[in-house]
Each structure stands twice: as structure tokens, then as C-alpha cells.
Design an enzyme around this catalytic site. Structure first.
Site, mmCIF file in Angstrom:
data_model
loop_
_atom_site.group_PDB
_atom_site.id
_atom_site.type_symbol
_atom_site.label_atom_id
_atom_site.label_comp_id
_atom_site.label_asym_id
_atom_site.label_seq_id
_atom_site.Cartn_x
_atom_site.Cartn_y
_atom_site.Cartn_z
ATOM 1 N N ARG A 9 0.682 -1.579 0.393
ATOM 2 C CA ARG A 9 0.151 -0.102 -0.519
ATOM 3 C C ARG A 9 1.230 1.606 0.282
ATOM 4 N NH1 ARG A 9 -1.649 1.828 4.869
ATOM 5 N NH2 ARG A 9 -2.161 -0.545 5.554
ATOM 6 N N ASP A 15 -7.507 19.968 -13.338
ATOM 7 C CA ASP A 15 -7.587 17.673 -13.840
ATOM 8 C C ASP A 15 -7.319 17.543 -15.101
ATOM 9 O OD1 ASP A 15 -9.305 15.471 -15.298
ATOM 10 O OD2 ASP A 15 -10.837 15.627 -13.709
ATOM 11 N N LYS A 22 -8.427 7.075 -19.163
ATOM 12 C CA LYS A 22 -9.592 7.418 -19.852
ATOM 13 C C LYS A 22 -7.890 7.811 -21.053
ATOM 14 C CE LYS A 22 -13.265 8.213 -17.952
ATOM 15 N NZ LYS A 22 -13.015 9.187 -16.898
ATOM 16 N N TYR A 37 -16.584 17.782 -14.404
ATOM 17 C CA TYR A 37 -17.505 15.778 -14.975
ATOM 18 C C TYR A 37 -18.543 16.556 -13.077
ATOM 19 C CZ TYR A 37 -17.189 11.256 -13.803
ATOM 20 O OH TYR A 37 -17.818 10.532 -13.672
HETATM 21 C C1 LIG Z 1 -12.260 14.467 -16.076
HETATM 22 C C2 LIG Z 1 -13.000 13.365 -15.657
HETATM 23 N N1 LIG Z 1 -12.450 13.653 -13.805
HETATM 24 C C3 LIG Z 1 -12.213 12.394 -13.124
HETATM 25 C C4 LIG Z 1 -12.867 11.571 -13.719
HETATM 26 C C5 LIG Z 1 -13.199 10.472 -12.958
HETATM 27 O O1 LIG Z 1 -12.397 9.348 -13.196
HETATM 28 P P1 LIG Z 1 -12.854 7.261 -12.763
HETATM 29 O O2 LIG Z 1 -14.044 7.210 -13.696
HETATM 30 O O3 LIG Z 1 -11.366 7.001 -13.286
HETATM 31 O O4 LIG Z 1 -12.948 7.261 -11.138
HETATM 32 C C6 LIG Z 1 -13.515 11.720 -15.479
HETATM 33 C C7 LIG Z 1 -14.585 10.270 -15.071
HETATM 34 O O5 LIG Z 1 -15.074 10.287 -16.441
HETATM 35 C C8 LIG Z 1 -13.320 12.427 -15.372
HETATM 36 O O6 LIG Z 1 -14.051 12.922 -16.154
#
Ligand SMILES: Cc1ncc(COP(=O)(O)O)c(C=O)c1O
Length: 386
Positions: A46, A170, A195, A98
Site C-alpha cells: 500500500r 484536472d 481515459k 465532471y
Molecule cells: C475530467 C474527469 N475527471 C475525473 C473523472 C473520474 O475518473 P474515474 O472514472 O477514473 O474515477 C472523470 C471520469 O469520467 C473525468 O471525466
């Protein structure tokens, strides 16, 4: 060395025993101590795990940060980051966000006394109005998902710094191949590595990169204490995907640009939201701070009645959530990815019942355009406009 070379070589010179070009999956949770008071550098998985470490070092290097942390999802990464904050703290956050990040802030972090205010993060007056004595950070998505709004990272992170706030970006949609927020002043970069970084719609993962010793130590403490870490198999799979990131991003970009231009001219489409298009309000800032464009965009239909038949008639393009993979996916943000955002906010920012989001894959652009053409024609026939 250029980013393409770093990407292709992730992990390939790290394995000293056999010289394996692909770094092995160390499927172990415990590591033997040579003697009392001694460690190989790995004690318990971990805290630190060999395959994950190679991925984390690569992430830090690609994002020009000091430390990387691989998490079990993008949401796990955001949860780890938000755990920097305490009861009574306040965050300023991108308005078009998001939906899962909004849900985490509003339904969970709020219960721990961490509040968030939402604003267009390009609007410095609006941000100054929201500033409170307990404000600790600004969280920016640029481009935003799904409306592709662009924030000037250099300008906003300089403002945040002058107010003593952390800047968290992000960077899921552009990846370090096209945009490196830490070089523009950010303190923390977060990714849904599910992604573009993973890139094949087959691994769920998140990454955090921090700048600065103190912040990196705090994040290491939280990463280990919360334990939402990425396992060795998924760490390997993510590195394997990242090796081709440069090629994929270039293809995503050229396909998305061709298709966005096609849709812009289509009679059923009101507008296309893609920063590569010259009429996009963020076009110039995007060109200034990024070396390329993402492979996703949204488009608004003239009539909401088109939505259902389009989603039923697309064949090559899958009607599915997520983005950033080699396969093209189309989604309906108002009822899927952004359903947790209250309808008033969605209407205000334009996530309405006429908006579709398209994650353009790496198939041939002609085939994707042909698929859209037939789906739009079928939709038009069905609603009686043929
Ligand atoms: C811009 C963005 N940030 C964070 C996330 C969250 O990621 P995860 O689905 O890998 O938990 C997403 C998911 O679609 C996203 O599009």
C-alpha cells in the site's frame, strides 16, 4: 529528450536483473527486510510497490512535478486530494465540472465540512467575489467536460498563488502530451487515467502529480493512509497504454478536428464545442497554453428529438459513457455523466437535452463521418423531416 521518447520508454530501463524491456508485474504485497532496521525500499505494497513506483515516477516526470501517486480510479485520486482539506475549508471550483467530482464535493466532502463554490474559472472578478478567509484551493478543469470551456492556467494560478491558494488542475482531457499545468503554475495535477492515459477502455485508474517537497510528502501520507492505491496489474496495463499516448493523441486530435468541422456544417447541428475550432471562445488561450487538442467535443442539435434516434442508429460509434479510448463513444451528458448536477446548474452552463458528447477514437475519420451521416439521416427520417 522529447516526450514521445519518454513515453515509449516508460519502465524499459528499470529492471536490473533480467533486462526485461517491459517492466514486470510485481504481484507482491509484502517485502522481506534484509535485517532489523533495513529495507529494500519496499515494505508493504500500500505504501510502495515496484510496478506502481515505475508508473508514478513516469507520471511525475511527464507532468514536470516532483512526485506521482497512482490511485484505483480518478475519483480515488480526487478523494485523496480533497483529504488535504479540513472541516471549515472552502474551495473554488470550475462551474462546468465532471458530474462525479461535483457529486463527491456536494454529497460527501460537504458532510466533512469542506464547502465548494462553482464559477467560470476564467472570471477573476467572479472568483474574487467567492474568495473567503477559509478558501484553500482552486480546482480547474480545462477544457471542461462536456462544454470544453478553457481556463487561462497561467493567469489563474498566478492569482491563486497571490491569495495563498493551491491550484489543482484536472488534466484528463489533454494529458501531459498536450498540456502541462505545473509548468504553468499549478501545484497539483489530477487525472482520470481511465481515459487517454490508459487509452483502451480497459483499465480504471487515477493519477496525482504534486509540485514541491511539503505537498508531495503530505500527498504520500494521504495516499498511504487512505489506501485507494492502484494494484500492480493495473499499473502495468496503464504503463503499457501510456507508451503509445503520443501517437494516439495526434490521431484523436486529427479525427476530432475533421469530424467537428463536418458537424459544424450539418443542417441538424446548432453548434460544436471544440477548442480547435476558430470560433470557440477559448481557442486562443488553448493555443497559447497547450500544444494540441483533445479528442472529445460536444455538439448541440437544433432539435432534442434527434437525440434518441441518433443514439439508436450509430453503429461504429458506441453509445457508451467514458472517453479517451481508441474506440469512439458517444454519450448524453444530461442523463448520464452529468445527471448528478442539479438541473438549474446544467441549464445555466448549457448541459441540456440537445447536447451530445463525442469521444472520437482512432478509427478512420471517413468511417466515423459515414456513421454519423447515416445516423443523422435516419433520425431526420424518423422525426419526419426527410
Ligand atoms: C475530467 C474527469 N475527471 C475525473 C473523472 C473520474 O475518473 P474515474 O472514472 O477514473 O474515477 C472523470 C471520469 O469520467 C473525468 O471525466
Amino acid at each position: 529528450m522529447k516526450m514521445e521518447s519518454h513515453l515509449a520508454q516508460i519502465g524499459s530501463v528499470k529492471e536490473p536483473v533480467t533486462g526485461a524491456i517491459s517492466f514486470p508485474v510485481y504481484q507482491a504485497t509484502a517485502f522481506r527486510h534484509p535485517q532489523l532496521g533495513q529495507s529494500t525500499g519496499f515494505d508493504y505494497a500500500r505504501t510502495k510497490s515496484p510496478t506502481r513506483t515505475v508508473l508514478e515516477e513516469a507520471a511525475a516526470q511527464l507532468e514536470s512535478g516532483d512526485a506521482g501517486f497512482a490511485c484505483s480510479s480518478g475519483m480515488a485520486a480526487l478523494t485523496t486530494i480533497f483529504s488535504l482539506f479540513s472541516q471549515g475549508d472552502h474551495l473554488i471550483v470550475s462551474l462546468d465540472l465532471y458530474g462525479g467530482t461535483y457529486r463527491l464535493l456536494e454529497k460527501i466532502m460537504s458532510r466533512f465540512g469542506v464547502a465548494a463554490s462553482y464559477v467560470d474559472t476564467n472570471d477573476l472578478d467572479g472568483m474574487s467575489e467567492l474568495l473567503q478567509s477559509n478558501t484553500k484551493a482552486v480546482l480547474i478543469e480545462t477544457p471542461t467536460n462536456p462544454l470544453m470551456m478553457i481556463t487561462d492556467l497561467e493567469r489563474i494560478s498566478a492569482w491563486a498563488k497571490s491569495k495563498g491558494l493551491l491550484t489543482i488542475v484536472d488534466n484528463t482531457l489533454l494529458t501531459p502530451f498536450f498540456q502541462r499545468p505545473i509548468e504553468l503554475g499549478a501545484d497539483i495535477v489530477v487525472h482520470s487515467a481511465t481515459k487517454y492515459l490508459g487509452g483502451h477502455n480497459d483499465v480504471l485508474a487515477g493519477l496525482i502529480v504534486t509540485k514541491g517537497k511539503e505537498l508531495s510528502e503530505q500527498m504520500a501520507f494521504l495516499h498511504n493512509s487512505l489506501g485507494a492505491v492502484l494494484g500492480p496489474q493495473d499499473s502495468w496495463l496503464l504503463m503499457r497504454g501510456m507508451k503509445t499516448l503520443a501517437l494516439r493523441m495526434e490521431r484523436h486530435q486529427s479525427n476530432a478536428t475533421a469530424i467537428a468541422n463536418y458537424l459544424l456544417e450539418h443542417e441538424a447541428i446548432e453548434d460544436v464545442y471544440y477548442p480547435a475550432l476558430p470560433h470557440h471562445p477559448g481557442h486562443e488561450v488553448q493555443n497559447k497554453q497547450s500544444s494540441g487538442n483533445t479528442g472529445i467535443f460536444s455538439f448541440r442539435l437544433k432539435d432534442a428529438r434527434y437525440v434518441e434516434p441518433i443514439l439508436r442508429h450509430i453503429k461504429l460509434i458506441a453509445f457508451a459513457e467514458s472517453l479517451g479510448g481508441v474506440e469512439s463513444l458517444m454519450t448524453y451528458p444530461a442523463v448520464q455523466t452529468h445527471a448528478d448536477i442539479p438541473v438549474e446548474i446544467r441549464q445555466k452552463i448549457g448541459v441540456d437535452d440537445r447536447l451530445l458528447r463525442f469521444s472520437v477514437g482512432i478509427e478512420h475519420a471517413d468511417d466515423l463521418i459515414a456513421d454519423l451521416e447515416q445516423a443523422l439521416a435516419a433520425a431526420k427520417r424518423e422525426i419526419g423531416e426527410a
